[in-house]
Write a protein that holds these residues in place. Structure first.
Motif, mmCIF file in Angstrom:
data_model
loop_
_atom_site.group_PDB
_atom_site.id
_atom_site.type_symbol
_atom_site.label_atom_id
_atom_site.label_comp_id
_atom_site.label_asym_id
_atom_site.label_seq_id
_atom_site.Cartn_x
_atom_site.Cartn_y
_atom_site.Cartn_z
ATOM 1 N N LEU A 163 0.901 -1.350 0.142
ATOM 2 C CA LEU A 163 0.032 -0.015 0.130
ATOM 3 C C LEU A 163 0.736 1.292 0.115
ATOM 4 O O LEU A 163 0.573 2.031 -0.431
ATOM 5 C CB LEU A 163 -0.835 -0.062 1.378
ATOM 6 N N ALA A 164 2.013 1.259 0.619
ATOM 7 C CA ALA A 164 2.824 2.386 0.790
ATOM 8 C C ALA A 164 3.342 2.867 -0.700
ATOM 9 O O ALA A 164 3.067 4.047 -0.982
ATOM 10 C CB ALA A 164 4.204 1.895 1.612
ATOM 11 N N MET A 165 3.605 1.949 -1.334
ATOM 12 C CA MET A 165 4.002 2.230 -2.895
ATOM 13 C C MET A 165 2.841 2.966 -3.730
ATOM 14 O O MET A 165 2.901 4.178 -4.217
ATOM 15 C CB MET A 165 4.415 1.145 -3.646
ATOM 16 N N HIS A 166 1.479 2.276 -3.554
ATOM 17 C CA HIS A 166 0.296 2.854 -4.336
ATOM 18 C C HIS A 166 -0.120 4.193 -3.761
ATOM 19 O O HIS A 166 -0.359 4.992 -4.528
ATOM 20 C CB HIS A 166 -0.720 1.981 -3.954
ATOM 21 N N ILE A 167 -0.101 4.463 -2.286
ATOM 22 C CA ILE A 167 -0.307 5.717 -1.748
ATOM 23 C C ILE A 167 0.510 6.752 -2.154
ATOM 24 O O ILE A 167 0.244 7.912 -2.737
ATOM 25 C CB ILE A 167 -0.136 5.589 -0.128
ATOM 26 N N LEU A 168 1.770 6.450 -2.346
ATOM 27 C CA LEU A 168 2.874 7.742 -2.806
ATOM 28 C C LEU A 168 2.844 7.826 -4.224
ATOM 29 O O LEU A 168 2.755 9.103 -4.695
ATOM 30 C CB LEU A 168 4.264 7.340 -2.508
ATOM 31 N N ARG A 169 2.618 6.897 -5.078
ATOM 32 C CA ARG A 169 2.482 7.048 -6.603
ATOM 33 C C ARG A 169 1.293 7.742 -6.893
ATOM 34 O O ARG A 169 1.229 8.687 -7.493
ATOM 35 C CB ARG A 169 2.324 5.570 -7.185
ATOM 36 N N THR A 170 0.162 7.176 -6.129
ATOM 37 C CA THR A 170 -1.177 8.183 -6.354
ATOM 38 C C THR A 170 -1.080 9.587 -6.035
ATOM 39 O O THR A 170 -1.465 10.393 -6.606
ATOM 40 C CB THR A 170 -2.327 7.552 -5.501
ATOM 41 N N GLU A 171 -0.346 9.821 -4.922
ATOM 42 C CA GLU A 171 -0.308 11.273 -4.480
ATOM 43 C C GLU A 171 0.265 11.949 -5.228
ATOM 44 O O GLU A 171 -0.035 13.245 -5.626
ATOM 45 C CB GLU A 171 0.258 11.261 -3.012
ATOM 46 N N ARG A 172 1.482 11.499 -5.771
ATOM 47 C CA ARG A 172 2.220 12.232 -6.717
ATOM 48 C C ARG A 172 1.665 12.563 -8.165
ATOM 49 O O ARG A 172 1.888 13.401 -9.029
ATOM 50 C CB ARG A 172 3.713 11.755 -7.044
#
Lengths: 291, 291
Positions: free
Chosen positions: B71-80
């Motif tokens: 989830l950490a990867m998806h959260i940061l990718r989505t934010e950016r």
């Protein structure tokens, strides 16, 4: 059974890694759904922190504690807000899923941000002040940014108008209750309520929890039930204060507010139920809402 | 040391609860950062599933396996991405944090969605087909939606142009390599490459992994290295095939493609390194990139 509506403070809401976090709504939700971590006092029981660790490895800031269980709420809330659904509707749906035994209404569907202006010239979001800065900066002023343009959330004014009793919970009067009262229309509606009572969050000169002492001090208010009463002088008819503050009664009553003295420390569920019963009884409502 | 660029398939990308997931980019990343779960074959080692369980309790669909670490990867990718940063830049930043020993480039920064049209008239995202429907529906046709409007990601064409060798990895030629080749300009650039070699993902009439058999069948191609070669006939000079398929050489060579026979099963890191060395050697590059 009594029907209970909780109006939640959304001034603490903010974005963490693009996720819309509503700390106060979630604290109420987790606690009343009986899935909260009572020992820690916030968040979810059985919480884990894998995602937060990985966020750190990926270079993100990790001062805001996002638990793995907790993330589910933020992810779904954010998705639905992005789709254009109002916070009140999202909150209703998610709390119904958790079978919350009360109705939880956000104070507003518009964005309001509680900001702390510090004496060293910084402008901090309340979560930055509370969590990242651990309440250390000296406070100059408070701001409820966006409150002037906000409208009470759906059902909020009606709930206050129809209530037999409005209870201002033993929360920080400035940053927890303050943002709610700052939404245009809400303060006046509470003032016009059938009856309003507050429970003092200051016990024996200390805050039950959090930075209420520093905040009362910043407003030059006494650190006592009298200071709390001053925040609510136009609103309440009764202030419930702790046995430890029995001598502070006159200070409160000088403001035209009745007092009721009892044990206010909610050390466990039984104590909380006793306090609730005492508040209702002091407000003359014990018979009306008894099961 | 040889400089390695991996061009990743983004046709599998999709939104899960508002989060932008890039399954193929993440598989490559986790694997090459040596944090992948080799036993399971996807996701992260030591993964946990607390958030997914809570998403289910909150009423969300949970057929797509979102791990807490993942989830950490998806959260940061989505934010950016929401902030307007292109996927290529986000991918570069996040893979650098994980100290990926190769450069990973998304095939494109535009949205491309691999869709499966089924014989019963449904139009499924590839992840719905692969995960939710467990590859059961009968395939009518494939679509790389949006590919016609996509442009190769920054550096993609240059990497192919400058490469001593382009390797089409032993992946599904239709849904893993296919979307990359469907981005206008990429197929022609591979065809113009100094040298291109593929490794057959079909071994002994079966797919090493995933639904390649059903997909070759849907295109009426043989389930053999010959069927794989037919997908790449205009692109490669050499196809590496498994010992089990030694007899399939003539079928491939009839298309004007050389073959190299060796053990292609990457059962562990050593086997993978042996295969890589064999591929380089067969392409006449063993000396050039030896340490």
């Amino acid at each position: 059974d009594a029907e209970i509506t909780v109006i939640g403070n959304t001034g603490d809401d903010f974005k963490v890694h693009g996720l819309h976090v509503s700390p106060d709504l979630d604290s109420v939700t987790y606690s009343l759904a009986n899935i909260g971590d009572a020992d820690r006092g916030w968040g979810l029981r059985g919480e884990s922190w894998a995602a937060l660790g990985q966020l750190g490895r990926l270079g993100a800031e990790t001062w805001f504690q996002l638990g793995d269980l907790d993330l589910a709420m933020h992810i779904l809330r954010t998705e639905r807000l992005h789709r254009g659904r109002p916070l009140s509707e999202v909150t209703r749906d998610l709390t119904q899923r958790l079978e919350l035994p009360v109705r939880l209404l956000p104070m507003t569907d518009q964005g309001v941000a509680t900001r702390i202006h510090t004496t060293d010239g910084r402008d901090l979001h309340i979560q930055e002040y509370l969590v990242r800065e651990a309440c250390q900066p000296e406070i100059a002023t408070f701001e409820f940014r966006g409150a002037e343009r906000a409208q009470p959330g759906p059902g909020v004014l009606e709930a206050i108008r129809q209530a037999d009793l409005v209870i201002l919970a033993p929360s920080n009067p400035i940053i927890s209750i303050g943002p709610i009262l700052a939404v245009p229309g809400i303060r006046a509606q509470v003032a016009a309520a059938t009856q309003a009572v507050a429970v003092s969050p200051i016990v024996g000169g200390r805050a039950v929890k959090g930075p209420a002492v520093a905040m009362l001090a910043a407003l030059s208010l006494p650190i006592s039930p009298g200071g709390v009463a001053a925040c609510y002088a136009d609103l309440i008819q009764l202030l419930v204060i702790d046995e430890l503050d029995r001598e502070g009664r006159s200070e409160v009553e000088a403001l035209g507010i009745r007092t009721h003295v009892c044990d206010t420390m909610m050390v466990d569920t039984k104590a909380a139920a006793r306090l609730a019963a005492a508040v209702l009884s002091a407000a003359g409502l014990s018979q009306a809402v008894a099961p």
